[in-house]
Structures are given as C-alpha cells and as structure tokens.
Enzyme design. Sequence first.
Site, PDB file in Angstrom:
ATOM      1  N   HIS B 396       0.852  -1.185   0.000  1.00  0.00           N
ATOM      2  CA  HIS B 396       0.000   0.000   0.000  1.00  0.00           C
ATOM      3  C   HIS B 396       0.886   1.233   0.000  1.00  0.00           C
ATOM      4  O   HIS B 396       2.084   1.158   0.279  1.00  0.00           O
ATOM      5  CB  HIS B 396      -0.906  -0.006   1.232  1.00  0.00           C
ATOM      6  N   ARG B 480       4.608  14.079   3.339  1.00  0.00           N
ATOM      7  CA  ARG B 480       5.544  12.988   3.041  1.00  0.00           C
ATOM      8  C   ARG B 480       4.925  12.173   1.918  1.00  0.00           C
ATOM      9  O   ARG B 480       3.697  12.132   1.780  1.00  0.00           O
ATOM     10  CB  ARG B 480       5.670  12.136   4.297  1.00  0.00           C
TER      11      ARG B 480
END
Lengths: 112, 534
Positions: B396, B480
Amino acid sequence: MRILSGLLCALIGTSSQLAWSAESRSATGEQVFQHWCVACHGEGPDKPGTGALQAKYKGRLPALLEKRSDLTEQLVKFYVRHGVSVMPPFRKTEISDADLTALATYLAHAHQ
Amino acid sequence: MEGSVFAEAIAGFETAVGRQWVYTSEEDVELYKDAYSPFWGEPEERLVSAAVAPESVEQVQQVLRVANAHRIPIYPISTGRNLGYGGSAPVYSGSVVLDLKRMNRILEVSERNASCLVEPGVSYFDLYRHIRERGLKLWIDCPDPGWGSLIGNALDHGNGYTMAPYRDHFGAHCGMEVVLANGELVRTGMGALPGAKTWQQSKYGFGPDIDGLFSQGNAGVVTKMGFWLMAEPEAYLSGTVQVYRHDDLAPLLDEFCALINSNGMTATTRLGSPLQLGRVFGIPPDPEHAALLDNPDVTPAELERYGMTHDLPYWTVDLKFYGGVEVVEAQWAHAVRRFTQKLPEARFSKGELVRFPLTDTQAAQVMDKASLGIPSLGAFFVGARSDANPVPSHGHFWLSPIIPLSAPDVLEAQKVFAQAFRDWGIRPLYRTLPQLYHPRAFYLLFGFALSEDAQTNRQTREIIRRMIKLAADHGWGEYRTAPAFMDDIMNVYSFNNHALLRLHERIKDAVDPNGILSAGRYGIWPKHLRKPAA
C-alpha cells in the site's frame, strides 16, 4: 548478522568443532526467527502474519509458522527473499544467507 | 555512463567496504526494489544498479569519495523499511544504494539525561530491546512499523504516538553527524565543539541551525543522530469523550484545542466517528448501519437518529495522560470538567490506570502498543488477508493531507474528498478521520492498495495526483510521500514562482556540485537532471 557473530564467537570460545553442525544452525535459526519474524508471525492478536495465515487456512494448517509441519527449507528461503502479499523481501544485510539457512532449518523442524 | 567508469567505481567500493558487502548480481540488487512500488513491473519501476553496505563512518566517507570522483548516483537508506514511502529503492532509477543497515550500533543511552546516540541501522525494535534488557527507566516513541530506523524515520518527518515532545521524531533529535558528498565529516549542534559534553542535551550549538537540510533532503548522509527519550512515567490513563450530535464537533474541537494548547493533554489522539466509519478494525457495521453508510445522500440527522438509538457517538476524541498516578487522575478530571462545561450531554469512558514498569508478559498483551512506546508491526494488518479482506493487497502507499484543527475544516475536507471519491469511482483501502500527530494540525490518512495489475496501479497513481492538486487547491499540503509523487507534491509548494524549491536547488548545487546524493529525493534534483519548471 550480530546474532550470527555473537553465536559464532560463543561457539568458538567453547569448541570450534561445533560451528555449523545441524544443531547449532537450528539454535541460531530460532534466534533469527525471534529477531526478524516473530513480530508478524508470533502468537497474539496483534501479529498480522499469523492473522493472515489464520484467514487463509482457517485451521486447515496452523497459523503459527513454528507449528507447521509442511514447511521446507526451500519454501522458507523463497518467501524470505521474495516476500508475499504485504510481507516484503528481506535483504542480505538484514538476514544473511547463513542466517537464512539457519532460519529455514529451524522452521522446517520447529514443530517436532 | 561508460561501463568502465562504473566498473572502476565498483572496484573502489569493494576496496572501501570489502568485496562481500558490494552487491551487483541481479539476485541481490532485486532485493532493493521497492516492495510496495506503485510502478510494480512497469518501465518506470525504480531500479538499483548495485548496493554497498558499509559498517563504519570511515567506510561511508570512502564510498562517497569514490562515488563523487566517478559521479555515481548514490541513494542512502537506513533500514530501508519505510514501506509505503519508497522502501529501499532510489528515487532516481539506476542509483547505487548505500545500505546503512550494518551500521547498527547503539552508541550511547543515558538514563539520567533521557537521551541516546544511534547509527542509521538501529531500529525501534533494537533500541526497545536494549532498554528492556538493561531495565532502564526510559521509553522510546515509535511509529507504526517497529522495524524502521530511528534516523531514517526522523529524517522522513515520521511521527509516533506518545507525548508531543517525542512523537515528532525529527523535532526530538539532538545532534547529528553527517558525511557530505565529498566525504567530509560534519557534526552539528554542540557536536561541532571537539569534546563537547552536551551534544545530546543542547540542540543548537552556535550559528545557523542547519539540521533541517538533511531531513527530507539530499545534502548529506547522516551517520549518527541523537534523540531525546521519554523518562518512564509512573502511570498512564486514557479515556474517550463521546458526543452524539453532528453539530457537537465545533465545541468539541474548540475545547480540545484549548486543552492541548494549555498542555492539559500532550498525547497524540485521533478524532473518531463510530457513526461515520462503522466499527473500525474487524467488526463490520450491522445491515441497517451499513445501508446508511452506503447511501451517498445520507444526512447527518439520519445518522444522528441511528446513533441515538444504538448508542453510537457521532464524534469521539481519545484522551491520554502520562505521569504520576495523582497527576493523570487530576488531568482526566480536569478534562472531563472542561468538556462537560462546553458539552453538557457529553459522555466519558475512562480506561484502566496502567502502572509502570510492565513485565514482558504485560507488555506483550498491550493492544495499543504505540501509545506505550512498544514497537510492533501491527500496522501491517492494513491490506493483509483477513476474514473481512479475503483478497490481500500486495502493499500500500499513503497520502496524508494536513488540515487545520477545526470543525469547519474537518467537515469541508470530508465533503471534498468524499465527493471526489464518488466522482472518481474509487474507495481507498484505508482512511481515517483526522489524526493529531503534531499538536496544532490534523493529518488525514488515506491508504491505497498496490495491485499486481499495472493498469489498476496507473489509475491509482492518477487518483493520487488528482488528490494532491485537489488538496492544494484547498490549502492542504502533504507532509511525506512515495518517490512516485515527490515531484508532484513539491510542485504545489509553489509560492512566489517556486521560490522554496529554487532555494533548495541552489543549496543542493553548492553542497553536492556533482549531484551524486539522492537525486530527486523530495523533488530536489541536481542540476544535470533538473527539468524545466512546469
């Protein structure tokens, strides 16, 4: 690697003849399992590897790798180096070839 | 690059670290590919030309001297386990990975000063074991995956789950040692003073604070880093505030802000909504509730009615306190009083008081391990096979817009993303209500599944790019990301014609003129690989 080095030092300190007998590989394999695998494949409800194998086999095979009697050394090595589903492969700076051999030997016989 | 130049560099690396620690075979370098790559099996997949694994700072210096002389692109990794954010693969395909996993020494742990000094290969598990084995009265603050590197996670601006001063992992660092692209060794903060006695106690030293250059950047290779640890508290007490009306969100968050901004609570938390999300992790909602959740036009009033009759709160906020027994009890009572004044109908669920230290058995039985500084890999339940998820994902990746800590912004973000997901016909693998990692803003976490099918992954990448733009259009930025989206995100931080990126580039050119270090990391490219601004 630290695990392996530590064990080798201990073995050399007692008897260098013991290095890499099947027994010593197996002992080290358990340490490798505890260091790298148990956080996912140990006992308990917060272990995703154990949870995934329980969901996959639904009791037909044990969810805990250490209780499996069908694991071969080759199979263990394949999954550690290739990963499966959300489990990533492990690099040789993490689990060296020697550590992997020890781990594979351990898991192939841990149920006994 | 000519093959002979690469071969010379490889020979230089072998001299620096020993032949067995230079990996060039296909079998070995394959292990460095991003296990959760959104380009899996596609031409854009980030490849690795070789990997070099030094065990000392001197070897790192020598490797960089060789790389700089031969202009070899180098990509340092710590433990290489920031899965979902790139793992051990470089941003610039073909780079040589500098694998720092063998540099795994815990150089110092001071119980008295509650600090440590570690190398990049030290994981949260390693430091936790070190502390437990010695019976030290110290806690670590760990992110979701415990096998991550303290240094790598801090440099990626990772977060944890205990008290505010510790869970901002970069903010909790104190002192760095860095190897520059030319092999020169620098120590920051007090470490610049030879024989300094306070490298891990006083952050700034003298002169400009430059540590931030090495976080989410590519100005050097960090080989040591100090961190402040948390002294083990006497006790932990948690509880939950529950409110049942949609419009309770504004007073709930107003009071929550007042509480955290007065240090009435310093722990992390998340906003919850059992009504909106169903019962998270495992137990699915009942058919009536599921039908409501599947209805895109469901109104807050309809959900409220269901919640009132089934005792399901519309909103919840977890409260967590660390400290002396009488202190945490008083903090809980204080919080209950404040929320009750603002929300007289609020209900409170108080958890059990936990006293420390825990035995190994007790620690193993803790479910919310991260809140007690206990590392685990429980986060990998996301996407793994389960009864509710019979077809597991192959990994993921994450997108996390940061939004203001206010009810109007939470509701607007929910509306904007819910509408977008409907328009685009997708449903993320994982989504949360806002999480409080930093004390002044919320993070929204969206997880997307990696598929074996390239076309599916292409569609997911396109969705991520649309989400980045959509969030930016609303003033919400990401903190991020995975290498696949670093340029996209840096591109929306565009104030004054991308002035910040242009400054990063000028610094990059000055400290790494040959552009060998981590090309493209967080959107900062060396000049020979820089594309014209979009």
